[in-house]
Design a protein around this motif. Structure first.
Motif, PDB file in Angstrom:
ATOM      1  N   GLN A 320     -19.277 -45.375 -63.319  1.00  0.00           N
ATOM      2  CA  GLN A 320     -19.962 -45.088 -62.058  1.00  0.00           C
ATOM      3  C   GLN A 320     -20.474 -46.363 -61.401  1.00  0.00           C
ATOM      4  N   ILE A 321     -20.619 -46.278 -60.091  1.00  0.00           N
ATOM      5  CA  ILE A 321     -21.385 -47.248 -59.312  1.00  0.00           C
ATOM      6  C   ILE A 321     -22.419 -46.454 -58.536  1.00  0.00           C
ATOM      7  N   LEU A 322     -23.684 -46.808 -58.687  1.00  0.00           N
ATOM      8  CA  LEU A 322     -24.751 -46.117 -57.967  1.00  0.00           C
ATOM      9  C   LEU A 322     -24.900 -46.720 -56.575  1.00  0.00           C
ATOM     10  N   VAL A 323     -24.864 -45.881 -55.559  1.00  0.00           N
ATOM     11  CA  VAL A 323     -25.069 -46.318 -54.181  1.00  0.00           C
ATOM     12  C   VAL A 323     -26.375 -45.697 -53.700  1.00  0.00           C
ATOM     13  N   PHE A 324     -27.438 -46.512 -53.638  1.00  0.00           N
ATOM     14  CA  PHE A 324     -28.720 -46.027 -53.140  1.00  0.00           C
ATOM     15  C   PHE A 324     -28.674 -46.074 -51.617  1.00  0.00           C
ATOM     16  N   ARG A 334     -41.174 -50.651 -49.355  1.00  0.00           N
ATOM     17  CA  ARG A 334     -40.317 -50.058 -50.398  1.00  0.00           C
ATOM     18  C   ARG A 334     -38.926 -50.666 -50.421  1.00  0.00           C
ATOM     19  N   ARG A 335     -38.628 -51.549 -49.507  1.00  0.00           N
ATOM     20  CA  ARG A 335     -37.293 -52.144 -49.480  1.00  0.00           C
ATOM     21  C   ARG A 335     -37.103 -53.076 -50.683  1.00  0.00           C
ATOM     22  N   PRO A 336     -35.920 -53.036 -51.313  1.00  0.00           N
ATOM     23  CA  PRO A 336     -35.685 -53.881 -52.495  1.00  0.00           C
ATOM     24  C   PRO A 336     -35.552 -55.349 -52.115  1.00  0.00           C
ATOM     25  N   ALA A 337     -35.917 -56.213 -53.073  1.00  0.00           N
ATOM     26  CA  ALA A 337     -35.799 -57.659 -52.833  1.00  0.00           C
ATOM     27  C   ALA A 337     -34.337 -58.083 -52.797  1.00  0.00           C
ATOM     28  N   VAL A 338     -33.496 -57.454 -53.615  1.00  0.00           N
ATOM     29  CA  VAL A 338     -32.057 -57.742 -53.627  1.00  0.00           C
ATOM     30  C   VAL A 338     -31.315 -56.432 -53.412  1.00  0.00           C
ATOM     31  N   LEU A 339     -30.152 -56.495 -52.775  1.00  0.00           N
ATOM     32  CA  LEU A 339     -29.390 -55.297 -52.457  1.00  0.00           C
ATOM     33  C   LEU A 339     -28.402 -54.910 -53.545  1.00  0.00           C
ATOM     34  N   GLN A 340     -28.289 -55.734 -54.590  1.00  0.00           N
ATOM     35  CA  GLN A 340     -27.344 -55.418 -55.660  1.00  0.00           C
ATOM     36  C   GLN A 340     -27.951 -55.799 -56.997  1.00  0.00           C
ATOM     37  N   ASP A 341     -28.045 -54.844 -57.907  1.00  0.00           N
ATOM     38  CA  ASP A 341     -28.577 -55.099 -59.240  1.00  0.00           C
ATOM     39  C   ASP A 341     -27.981 -54.071 -60.195  1.00  0.00           C
ATOM     40  N   ARG A 342     -28.672 -53.794 -61.290  1.00  0.00           N
ATOM     41  CA  ARG A 342     -28.196 -52.807 -62.255  1.00  0.00           C
ATOM     42  C   ARG A 342     -29.301 -51.812 -62.523  1.00  0.00           C
ATOM     43  N   TYR A 343     -28.890 -50.571 -62.833  1.00  0.00           N
ATOM     44  CA  TYR A 343     -29.828 -49.461 -63.032  1.00  0.00           C
ATOM     45  C   TYR A 343     -29.467 -48.779 -64.344  1.00  0.00           C
ATOM     46  N   GLU A 344     -30.473 -48.492 -65.150  1.00  0.00           N
ATOM     47  CA  GLU A 344     -30.208 -47.846 -66.442  1.00  0.00           C
ATOM     48  C   GLU A 344     -29.923 -46.361 -66.222  1.00  0.00           C
ATOM     49  N   LEU A 345     -28.724 -45.949 -66.585  1.00  0.00           N
ATOM     50  CA  LEU A 345     -28.278 -44.576 -66.394  1.00  0.00           C
ATOM     51  C   LEU A 345     -27.770 -44.041 -67.728  1.00  0.00           C
ATOM     52  N   ASP A 346     -28.480 -43.074 -68.277  1.00  0.00           N
ATOM     53  CA  ASP A 346     -28.120 -42.482 -69.574  1.00  0.00           C
ATOM     54  C   ASP A 346     -27.964 -43.541 -70.657  1.00  0.00           C
ATOM     55  N   GLY A 347     -28.848 -44.532 -70.631  1.00  0.00           N
ATOM     56  CA  GLY A 347     -28.848 -45.565 -71.655  1.00  0.00           C
ATOM     57  C   GLY A 347     -27.904 -46.719 -71.410  1.00  0.00           C
ATOM     58  N   PHE A 348     -27.173 -46.713 -70.286  1.00  0.00           N
ATOM     59  CA  PHE A 348     -26.229 -47.787 -69.980  1.00  0.00           C
ATOM     60  C   PHE A 348     -26.621 -48.478 -68.674  1.00  0.00           C
ATOM     61  N   GLU A 349     -26.401 -49.778 -68.625  1.00  0.00           N
ATOM     62  CA  GLU A 349     -26.655 -50.537 -67.403  1.00  0.00           C
ATOM     63  C   GLU A 349     -25.521 -50.272 -66.419  1.00  0.00           C
ATOM     64  N   PRO A 351     -23.940 -50.627 -62.426  1.00  0.00           N
ATOM     65  CA  PRO A 351     -24.076 -51.387 -61.168  1.00  0.00           C
ATOM     66  C   PRO A 351     -24.695 -50.527 -60.071  1.00  0.00           C
ATOM     67  N   ARG A 352     -25.596 -51.143 -59.290  1.00  0.00           N
ATOM     68  CA  ARG A 352     -26.257 -50.426 -58.202  1.00  0.00           C
ATOM     69  C   ARG A 352     -26.215 -51.265 -56.932  1.00  0.00           C
ATOM     70  N   VAL A 353     -25.945 -50.587 -55.827  1.00  0.00           N
ATOM     71  CA  VAL A 353     -25.922 -51.241 -54.513  1.00  0.00           C
ATOM     72  C   VAL A 353     -26.812 -50.450 -53.572  1.00  0.00           C
ATOM     73  N   PHE A 354     -27.707 -51.125 -52.881  1.00  0.00           N
ATOM     74  CA  PHE A 354     -28.497 -50.504 -51.824  1.00  0.00           C
ATOM     75  C   PHE A 354     -27.731 -50.637 -50.515  1.00  0.00           C
ATOM     76  N   ALA A 355     -27.638 -49.534 -49.775  1.00  0.00           N
ATOM     77  CA  ALA A 355     -26.839 -49.559 -48.547  1.00  0.00           C
ATOM     78  C   ALA A 355     -27.365 -48.516 -47.567  1.00  0.00           C
ATOM     79  N   SER A 356     -26.883 -48.630 -46.358  1.00  0.00           N
ATOM     80  CA  SER A 356     -27.152 -47.636 -45.331  1.00  0.00           C
ATOM     81  C   SER A 356     -25.830 -47.271 -44.684  1.00  0.00           C
ATOM     82  N   ALA A 357     -25.372 -46.069 -44.946  1.00  0.00           N
ATOM     83  CA  ALA A 357     -24.101 -45.638 -44.352  1.00  0.00           C
ATOM     84  C   ALA A 357     -24.209 -45.541 -42.839  1.00  0.00           C
ATOM     85  N   ARG A 358     -25.417 -45.305 -42.342  1.00  0.00           N
ATOM     86  CA  ARG A 358     -25.605 -45.152 -40.891  1.00  0.00           C
ATOM     87  C   ARG A 358     -25.598 -46.498 -40.179  1.00  0.00           C
TER      88      ARG A 358
END
Length: 399
Positions: A320-324, A334-349, A351-358
Motif C-alpha cells: 500500500q501507499i497511504l495518500v492523506f 495541522r499542516r505537516p512539515a513534510v509532504l512525504q514520510d512513512r506511517y506505521e500500518l499494522d506493524g509495518f512502515e 509510505p505516506r504522501v500528503f496531497a490535495s486532489a482538488r
C-alpha cells in the motif's frame, strides 16, 4: 429520528454524525437524535422498554415519521419496536442498502445491490406478511389449509436470489476475462481504496484526467472505473536507472488505475459478499492507493475499518501507499512539515504522501513515488527473467 446505543465500543459516534450524513444521502431529514448506554442489547426491544417509551414521546413531539438505529437490528427487535413506537423502524444496514440502490448505475452494480437487498429482506418477511392468513387449498370444504403467504413469498425471494447470483456469476466471468487480458499485456494494476468520502474519485480524476462522478457525499461512487495512468520514466527515476534497458525503464509506461467503492464502519456483510466482483479489483491489484481524509479527526478509526474490510476480502497482503488527501482543508497549525514520510500500518512502515486532489498539491510527489515503485518491481522482474535465462542456458550447455 436517529437513535444510537453505546455498548462501550471505541468507535461509538456519540453525535450520530455519520448516521445523519447517511440519512441525508438517502434523501431523509434528521429531526432529532437520542443516544443511550447499555451493557448489552435488549433481546426484545434492543434499547429496553423505558428508553423505547422515551423515543416514542420524543418522536411524537418532533413529528418524526421514521426511526433510524445506528446499529443492526434483528427482525424480531425491528418488529417489536414498530409495535411500541407506532412508526416504521429501520437500521443502518437498510439505510446503506437504500443508498446503494439509489447510486448504482452499471448493470453489475444494480445486480449486486439487488442481491444484498433480497438477502436482507428474506430475514424480515415475517413482519411483512404476518397479517395474512394461510391460503385455502382445493374447492369448497374439501380443501385443507395450504401454504401461508409468507411461505410463497419466501420461495419467490429464494428464486430471485438464485437468478441474481447466476447473473452475477456471468458478470464475474467477464471481469476475469478483462483482468486476464491486462495480465497478458503485463499491465501493472493499481486500485484506489479507502473510507467513503475520502476523495478517491476526485483523486482518480486528477491523476488520469477522467470525469468520474465525484461529490462531497457518502458513497458517491459505487461502480468500478478503470483508466490508464501514464507514469513518465523521469517522474521518479534517475537517468542512470532509466538507461539500463527498455524493459527495466518500465516506469515510462501506462498502468491500470481503478476507482472502487468506498468502505464504511459496519458495512453489511451481505454487501461485502454481493460486491465481491467489484472488490475483486482490489484483491487482484499489484498496489493499493489507500486514500485517507486527513481533515477528519477520526481518520485512525477509518484506516482501521478499511484494513478490516481488506483483510475480510483477502487483500490485506497487497503493498500500500497511504495518500492523506484533503491537505487544502487542514488548518495551518495541522499542516505537516513534510509532504512525504512513512506511517506505521499494522506493524509495518508504509509510505505516506500528503496531497490535495482538488488543488493538486502533493500530486507530483505521489506520481514520483508511483514511478519509483513500478520501476523497482520492473527491475526485480527483469532480474528474475535474466536469472531464469541463465539457468536454462547452463542446463543446455551441461546437456
Amino acid at each position: 429520528m436517529l437513535v444510537g446505543v453505546d455498548f462501550g465500543a471505541p468507535h461509538f459516534d456519540g453525535e450520530l454524525e455519520e448516521l445523519g450524513l447517511l440519512a441525508e444521502t438517502a434523501g431523509l431529514s434528521p429531526m432529532g437524535r437520542i443516544t443511550c448506554k447499555r451493557k448489552a442489547p435488549d433481546a426484545a426491544l434492543f434499547v429496553g422498554s423505558g428508553k423505547a417509551e422515551e423515543i416514542k414521546l420524543l418522536a411524537q413531539q418532533l413529528g418524526a415519521s421514521e426511526i433510524l438505529f445506528d446499529q443492526a437490528l434483528s427482525p424480531a427487535q425491528q418488529r417489536n419496536l414498530e409495535r411500541v413506537l407506532e412508526r416504521p423502524v429501520n437500521d443502518r444496514t437498510l439505510l446503506i442498502l437504500e443508498i446503494f440502490a439509489q447510486r448504482a448505475r452499471s448493470h453489475e452494480g444494480k445486480l449486486q445491490v439487488e442481491l444484498a437487498r433480497l438477502q436482507y429482506l428474506s430475514t424480515r418477511l415475517v413482519r411483512r406478511w404476518s397479517h395474512l392468513e394461510r391460503q385455502t387449498g382445493g374447492q369448497g370444504l374439501r380443501g385443507g389449509p395450504g401454504e401461508k403467504q409468507i411461505e410463497l413469498d419466501r420461495r419467490m425471494i429464494a428464486d430471485a436470489i438464485k437468478r441474481t447470483k447466476e447473473r452475477l456469476v456471468k458478470v464475474k466471468r467477464q471481469r476475469q476475462t478483462q483482468r486476464r487480458q491486462r495480465e497478458r499485456r503485463d499491465a501493472y494494476n493499481i486500485s484506489l481504496v479507502g473510507y467513503t468520502n475520502a476523495g478517491k474519485s476526485t483523486l482518480f480524476n486528477a491523476l488520469v484526467k477522467a470525469r468520474a462522478y465525484a461529490a462531497d457525499q457518502l458513497f458517491a461512487t459505487l461502480d468500478t472505473t478503470t483508466r490508464q495512468l501514464y507514469l513518465a520514466a523521469d517522474d521518479g527515476a534517475s537517468a542512470e536507472q532509466t538507461e539500463l534497458s527498455p524493459a527495466v525503464a518500465a516506469a515510462g509506461r501506462s498502468v491500470s488505475l481503478s476507482d472502487t467503492v468506498g468502505f464504511i464502519r459496519d458495512l453489511p456483510h451481505g454487501l461485502i459478499d454481493a460486491f465481491q466482483a467489484t472488490l475483486q479489483e482490489a484483491v487482484d491489484a499489484d498496489l493499493l492507493l489507500h486514500v485517507v481524509d486527513a481533515a477528519n479527526p477520526n481518520y485512525p478509526e477509518q484506516i482501521a475499518e478499511v484494513q478490516r474490510v481488506l483483510a475480510e476480502i483477502g487483500a490485506d497482503g497487497i503493498p500500500q501507499i497511504l495518500v492523506f488527501n484533503k491537505l487544502d482543508a487542514l488548518d495551518e497549525s495541522r499542516r505537516p512539515a513534510v509532504l512525504q514520510d512513512r506511517y506505521e500500518l499494522d506493524g509495518f512502515e508504509t509510505p505516506r504522501v500528503f496531497a490535495s486532489a482538488r488543488s493538486g498539491e502533493g500530486l507530483v510527489a505521489l506520481r514520483q513515488l508511483l514511478s519509483s515503485r513500478v520501476l523497482s518491481l520492473a527491475r526485480q522482474a527483469e532480474a528474475e527473467r535474466l536469472d531464469a535465462l541463465a539457468r536454462d542456458h547452463a542446463v543446455q550447455e551441461g546437456a
